[in-house]
Scaffold this motif. Sequence first.
Motif, PDB file in Angstrom:
ATOM      1  N   MET A  38       0.830  -1.206   0.000  1.00 28.37           N
ATOM      2  CA  MET A  38       0.000   0.000   0.000  1.00 28.37           C
ATOM      3  C   MET A  38       0.867   1.260   0.000  1.00 28.37           C
ATOM      4  O   MET A  38       0.503   2.264  -0.596  1.00 28.37           O
ATOM      5  CB  MET A  38      -0.933   0.003   1.215  1.00 28.37           C
ATOM      6  CG  MET A  38      -2.000  -1.064   1.154  1.00 28.37           C
ATOM      7  SD  MET A  38      -3.052  -0.956  -0.308  1.00 28.37           S
ATOM      8  CE  MET A  38      -3.886   0.582  -0.022  1.00 28.37           C
ATOM      9  N   ALA A  39       2.024   1.192   0.636  1.00 29.20           N
ATOM     10  CA  ALA A  39       2.911   2.352   0.691  1.00 29.20           C
ATOM     11  C   ALA A  39       3.525   2.651  -0.667  1.00 29.20           C
ATOM     12  O   ALA A  39       3.795   3.810  -0.994  1.00 29.20           O
ATOM     13  CB  ALA A  39       4.012   2.120   1.727  1.00 29.20           C
ATOM     14  N   THR A  40       3.745   1.613  -1.459  1.00 31.49           N
ATOM     15  CA  THR A  40       4.385   1.805  -2.759  1.00 31.49           C
ATOM     16  C   THR A  40       3.396   1.821  -3.918  1.00 31.49           C
ATOM     17  O   THR A  40       3.792   2.068  -5.050  1.00 31.49           O
ATOM     18  CB  THR A  40       5.427   0.699  -3.016  1.00 31.49           C
ATOM     19  OG1 THR A  40       4.785  -0.568  -2.987  1.00 31.49           O
ATOM     20  CG2 THR A  40       6.540   0.759  -1.991  1.00 31.49           C
ATOM     21  N   GLY A  47     -12.378   3.148  -3.521  1.00 26.02           N
ATOM     22  CA  GLY A  47     -12.876   2.284  -2.461  1.00 26.02           C
ATOM     23  C   GLY A  47     -11.927   1.167  -2.057  1.00 26.02           C
ATOM     24  O   GLY A  47     -12.146   0.519  -1.042  1.00 26.02           O
ATOM     25  N   LEU A  48     -10.894   0.925  -2.848  1.00 32.17           N
ATOM     26  CA  LEU A  48      -9.984  -0.178  -2.533  1.00 32.17           C
ATOM     27  C   LEU A  48      -9.219   0.085  -1.242  1.00 32.17           C
ATOM     28  O   LEU A  48      -9.078  -0.812  -0.413  1.00 32.17           O
ATOM     29  CB  LEU A  48      -9.014  -0.440  -3.681  1.00 32.17           C
ATOM     30  CG  LEU A  48      -8.039  -1.600  -3.478  1.00 32.17           C
ATOM     31  CD1 LEU A  48      -8.806  -2.911  -3.369  1.00 32.17           C
ATOM     32  CD2 LEU A  48      -7.043  -1.673  -4.624  1.00 32.17           C
ATOM     33  N   ILE A  79      -3.826  -9.828  -0.139  1.00 30.34           N
ATOM     34  CA  ILE A  79      -2.619  -9.862  -0.975  1.00 30.34           C
ATOM     35  C   ILE A  79      -2.968 -10.285  -2.399  1.00 30.34           C
ATOM     36  O   ILE A  79      -2.486  -9.688  -3.364  1.00 30.34           O
ATOM     37  CB  ILE A  79      -1.556 -10.791  -0.354  1.00 30.34           C
ATOM     38  CG1 ILE A  79      -1.000 -10.150   0.920  1.00 30.34           C
ATOM     39  CG2 ILE A  79      -0.436 -11.090  -1.341  1.00 30.34           C
ATOM     40  CD1 ILE A  79      -0.125 -11.064   1.755  1.00 30.34           C
ATOM     41  N   GLU A  80      -3.836 -11.289  -2.548  1.00 26.48           N
ATOM     42  CA  GLU A  80      -4.262 -11.708  -3.889  1.00 26.48           C
ATOM     43  C   GLU A  80      -4.945 -10.561  -4.618  1.00 26.48           C
ATOM     44  O   GLU A  80      -4.694 -10.328  -5.806  1.00 26.48           O
ATOM     45  CB  GLU A  80      -5.222 -12.893  -3.791  1.00 26.48           C
ATOM     46  CG  GLU A  80      -4.555 -14.199  -3.435  1.00 26.48           C
ATOM     47  CD  GLU A  80      -5.557 -15.329  -3.288  1.00 26.48           C
ATOM     48  OE1 GLU A  80      -6.656 -15.257  -3.877  1.00 26.48           O
ATOM     49  OE2 GLU A  80      -5.239 -16.283  -2.560  1.00 26.48           O
ATOM     50  N   ARG A  81      -5.799  -9.836  -3.912  1.00 30.86           N
ATOM     51  CA  ARG A  81      -6.507  -8.709  -4.518  1.00 30.86           C
ATOM     52  C   ARG A  81      -5.537  -7.606  -4.928  1.00 30.86           C
ATOM     53  O   ARG A  81      -5.673  -7.017  -6.014  1.00 30.86           O
ATOM     54  CB  ARG A  81      -7.536  -8.170  -3.542  1.00 30.86           C
ATOM     55  CG  ARG A  81      -8.434  -7.131  -4.133  1.00 30.86           C
ATOM     56  CD  ARG A  81      -9.578  -6.817  -3.225  1.00 30.86           C
ATOM     57  NE  ARG A  81     -10.423  -5.802  -3.825  1.00 30.86           N
ATOM     58  CZ  ARG A  81     -11.379  -5.183  -3.175  1.00 30.86           C
ATOM     59  NH1 ARG A  81     -11.642  -5.485  -1.935  1.00 30.86           N
ATOM     60  NH2 ARG A  81     -12.093  -4.254  -3.790  1.00 30.86           N
ATOM     61  N   GLY A  88      -3.434  -5.092 -13.241  1.00 24.92           N
ATOM     62  CA  GLY A  88      -4.403  -4.446 -14.105  1.00 24.92           C
ATOM     63  C   GLY A  88      -5.802  -4.968 -13.976  1.00 24.92           C
ATOM     64  O   GLY A  88      -6.743  -4.395 -14.497  1.00 24.92           O
ATOM     65  N   GLY A  89      -6.001  -6.063 -13.271  1.00 17.98           N
ATOM     66  CA  GLY A  89      -7.342  -6.596 -13.049  1.00 17.98           C
ATOM     67  C   GLY A  89      -7.940  -6.037 -11.792  1.00 17.98           C
ATOM     68  O   GLY A  89      -7.290  -5.362 -11.015  1.00 17.98           O
ATOM     69  N   GLN A  90      -9.236  -6.268 -11.600  1.00 18.94           N
ATOM     70  CA  GLN A  90      -9.878  -5.803 -10.377  1.00 18.94           C
ATOM     71  C   GLN A  90     -10.666  -6.916  -9.842  1.00 18.94           C
ATOM     72  O   GLN A  90     -11.095  -7.365  -9.067  1.00 18.94           O
ATOM     73  CB  GLN A  90     -10.760  -4.604 -10.623  1.00 18.94           C
ATOM     74  CG  GLN A  90      -9.940  -3.397 -10.991  1.00 18.94           C
ATOM     75  CD  GLN A  90     -10.830  -2.185 -11.200  1.00 18.94           C
ATOM     76  OE1 GLN A  90     -12.027  -2.208 -10.974  1.00 18.94           O
ATOM     77  NE2 GLN A  90     -10.244  -1.105 -11.638  1.00 18.94           N
TER      78      GLN A  90
END
Length: 90
Positions: A38-40, A47-48, A79-81, A88-90
Amino acid sequence: MKRTAISGLFITAALLASPVFAAEDLCTANLQKISDSMATAGATPEGLDESIAKHVEDAKKAQAAGNDKDCIAITSKVIERLEKTEKGGQ
C-alpha cells in the motif's frame, strides 16, 4: 538412557510448537507485505483503500485474539486482490 529421553522430549516439544510460531509469523509477514504494498502503490481503484484498511483491521483483531488462521485467511485474500490490481485486473 535419561539423556535420550530428555532429548526426545525437547525435540518433540519443539516440533509441536513450531506450527504455532509459523502461523503467527505468516500472519505478521502478510500484514507487513500489505503495508509495504500500500505504501508503494500508485493510484488504486475507488474504495480499494478503505476496503483493504477494513480487512487489515479485521486481520489484526483476529491476530490479537490469537486466531492466526483467520488472520492468514484474511491477509492472503487481500494480498491476492492487491496483486490482481497491480497486474491491471480488479
